[in-house]
Scaffold this motif. Structure first.
Motif, short mmCIF file in Angstrom:
data_model
loop_
_atom_site.label_atom_id
_atom_site.label_comp_id
_atom_site.label_asym_id
_atom_site.label_seq_id
_atom_site.Cartn_x
_atom_site.Cartn_y
_atom_site.Cartn_z
N PHE A 107 0.73 -1.12 -0.02
CA PHE A 107 0.09 -0.13 0.16
C PHE A 107 0.85 1.25 0.08
O PHE A 107 1.97 1.13 0.76
CB PHE A 107 -0.90 0.00 1.19
N LYS A 108 0.33 2.31 -0.76
CA LYS A 108 1.02 3.43 -0.43
C LYS A 108 -0.14 4.19 0.48
O LYS A 108 -1.29 4.43 0.22
CB LYS A 108 1.04 4.38 -1.77
N HIS A 109 0.51 4.94 1.66
CA HIS A 109 -0.27 5.60 2.52
C HIS A 109 0.34 7.16 2.58
O HIS A 109 1.67 7.51 2.38
CB HIS A 109 0.10 5.07 4.14
N VAL A 110 -0.59 8.14 2.50
CA VAL A 110 -0.47 9.61 2.97
C VAL A 110 -1.34 9.69 4.27
O VAL A 110 -2.57 9.55 4.41
CB VAL A 110 -0.88 10.56 2.07
N LEU A 111 -0.54 9.90 5.52
CA LEU A 111 -1.17 10.00 6.64
C LEU A 111 -1.13 11.41 7.27
O LEU A 111 -0.16 11.95 7.39
CB LEU A 111 -0.42 8.92 7.61
N VAL A 129 9.68 5.25 4.19
CA VAL A 129 9.24 6.44 4.30
C VAL A 129 9.70 7.06 3.03
O VAL A 129 10.94 7.25 2.67
CB VAL A 129 9.91 7.30 5.42
N LEU A 130 8.85 7.86 2.50
CA LEU A 130 8.95 8.38 0.98
C LEU A 130 9.08 10.21 1.33
O LEU A 130 9.75 10.37 0.82
CB LEU A 130 7.75 8.18 0.08
N ALA A 131 8.27 10.60 2.21
CA ALA A 131 8.42 12.02 2.33
C ALA A 131 7.84 12.15 3.92
O ALA A 131 7.04 11.44 4.27
CB ALA A 131 7.25 12.85 1.22
N GLY A 132 8.42 13.24 4.37
CA GLY A 132 7.88 13.77 5.89
C GLY A 132 8.68 12.71 6.89
O GLY A 132 9.54 12.01 6.64
N GLU A 142 9.32 4.24 20.81
CA GLU A 142 9.31 5.22 19.75
C GLU A 142 10.35 5.47 19.01
O GLU A 142 11.26 5.27 19.33
CB GLU A 142 8.66 6.46 20.51
N HIS A 143 10.07 5.50 17.62
CA HIS A 143 10.97 5.76 16.60
C HIS A 143 10.45 6.88 15.60
O HIS A 143 9.43 7.07 15.44
CB HIS A 143 11.35 4.46 15.86
N GLU A 144 11.62 7.62 15.00
CA GLU A 144 11.17 8.53 14.01
C GLU A 144 12.09 8.14 12.71
O GLU A 144 13.38 8.00 12.74
CB GLU A 144 11.68 9.93 14.44
N LEU A 145 11.32 8.05 11.77
CA LEU A 145 12.12 7.60 10.40
C LEU A 145 11.81 8.90 9.41
O LEU A 145 10.57 9.30 9.46
CB LEU A 145 11.41 6.29 9.90
N THR A 146 13.12 9.04 8.67
CA THR A 146 12.87 10.04 7.57
C THR A 146 12.96 9.50 6.24
O THR A 146 13.00 8.19 6.14
CB THR A 146 13.93 11.07 7.81
N PRO A 147 12.67 10.12 5.25
CA PRO A 147 12.66 9.52 3.91
C PRO A 147 14.12 8.73 3.53
O PRO A 147 15.12 8.85 4.02
CB PRO A 147 12.93 10.64 2.83
N GLY A 148 13.73 7.55 3.07
CA GLY A 148 14.68 6.57 2.71
C GLY A 148 14.82 5.38 4.00
O GLY A 148 15.60 4.37 3.66
N GLU A 149 14.27 5.42 5.02
CA GLU A 149 14.58 4.75 6.30
C GLU A 149 13.38 3.79 6.21
O GLU A 149 12.06 3.99 5.61
CB GLU A 149 14.51 5.39 7.51
N THR A 150 13.75 2.57 6.50
CA THR A 150 12.76 1.52 6.82
C THR A 150 12.29 0.99 8.15
O THR A 150 13.33 1.00 9.10
CB THR A 150 13.17 0.44 6.07
N ALA A 151 11.39 0.27 8.58
CA ALA A 151 11.23 -0.53 9.74
C ALA A 151 10.39 -1.59 9.36
O ALA A 151 9.88 -1.90 8.33
CB ALA A 151 10.32 0.66 10.63
N GLU A 152 10.72 -3.00 10.16
CA GLU A 152 10.29 -4.06 9.87
C GLU A 152 9.73 -4.60 11.39
O GLU A 152 10.54 -4.38 12.41
CB GLU A 152 11.21 -5.01 9.43
N PHE A 153 8.60 -5.24 11.51
CA PHE A 153 8.17 -5.52 12.73
C PHE A 153 6.94 -6.49 12.80
O PHE A 153 6.38 -6.70 11.58
CB PHE A 153 7.76 -4.39 13.71
N ASP A 154 6.96 -7.26 13.76
CA ASP A 154 5.75 -8.44 14.07
C ASP A 154 4.62 -7.62 14.37
O ASP A 154 4.56 -6.74 15.36
CB ASP A 154 6.49 -9.33 15.03
N PRO A 163 2.32 10.56 11.33
CA PRO A 163 3.20 11.54 11.19
C PRO A 163 3.98 12.15 12.61
O PRO A 163 3.04 12.17 13.60
CB PRO A 163 2.42 12.89 10.63
N ALA A 164 5.32 12.55 12.54
CA ALA A 164 5.81 12.97 13.84
C ALA A 164 5.56 14.18 14.21
O ALA A 164 5.51 14.69 15.40
CB ALA A 164 7.32 12.85 13.38
N GLY A 165 4.88 15.12 13.41
CA GLY A 165 4.55 16.42 13.57
C GLY A 165 3.17 16.76 13.11
O GLY A 165 2.19 15.98 12.95
#
Length: 188
Positions: A107-111, A129-132, A142-154, A163-165
């Motif tokens: 999915f692509k999400h815009v949140l 993360v694509l943007a924001g 808690e984690h903050e991810l920026t464009p180009g970063e990924t997360a993987e979880f159960d 969004p962080a802000g």
């Protein structure tokens, strides 16, 4: 004329009327913007005028839709060709990029901004993360991810992401049901 073609052509007029009305435009507004007479547009919408590309292309531009939406072209079966964005009740827009029930979904999400509400369920999730800036809550962390970063979880771990802000975040979200996981075959 082929019966299927006749049926497609007969649906164009009502579809044009529906699109025009959904945009809050009058026939006069559209006529002015397309340099087409009100009479021609009216006859086109009522099916008394044969649709031509010379008429449909300017309408598609003004309505900001693809010609295949006006014509209701037969689907290809590939969801990437006919994306169907959906508004979420908790805010934001989701665009399914795959349709493989029981397999990994993309999915692509815009949140947009929203309050965190932890959830958990079977499966495995990946976020890119694509943007924001994405705020990801995983259990007590808690984690903050920026464009180009990924997360993987159960996904059985209580989680929330948004969004962080105060500005929207755009992400790719892959979800595998029943604990399916991606297998990295190539790394650099």
């Amino acid at each position: 004329m082929d019966a299927d073609v006749a049926q497609i052509l007969s649906g164009i007029g009502p579809r044009l009327r529906e699109i025009r009305r959904s945009r809050g435009l009058s026939l006069e507004n559209v006529a002015e913007q397309t340099s087409t007479s009100v009479s021609t547009l009216s006859r086109l919408e009522t099916g008394h005028r044969q649709p031509t590309l010379e008429l449909l292309i300017p309408l598609a531009r003004i309505y900001r839709v693809a010609l295949d939406r006006i014509v209701d072209a037969p689907g290809t079966g590939d969801p990437r060709v006919h994306l169907e964005p959906r508004r979420q009740t908790r805010g934001g827009v989701i665009v399914p990029l795959t349709r493989y029930p029981g397999r990994v979904q993309v999915f692509k999400h815009v949140l947009g901004p929203r309050k965190p509400q932890l959830t958990s369920h079977e499966g495995h999730a990946w976020l890119y993360v694509l943007a924001g800036t994405l705020r990801l809550v995983l259990g007590d962390d808690e984690h903050e991810l920026t464009p180009g970063e990924t997360a993987e979880f159960d996904a059985s771990v209580p989680h929330w992401f948004g969004p962080a802000g105060d500005t929207a975040v755009e992400i790719l979200h892959m979800f595998g049901p029943k604990g399916d996981r991606a297998v990295a075959r190539v790394t650099s």
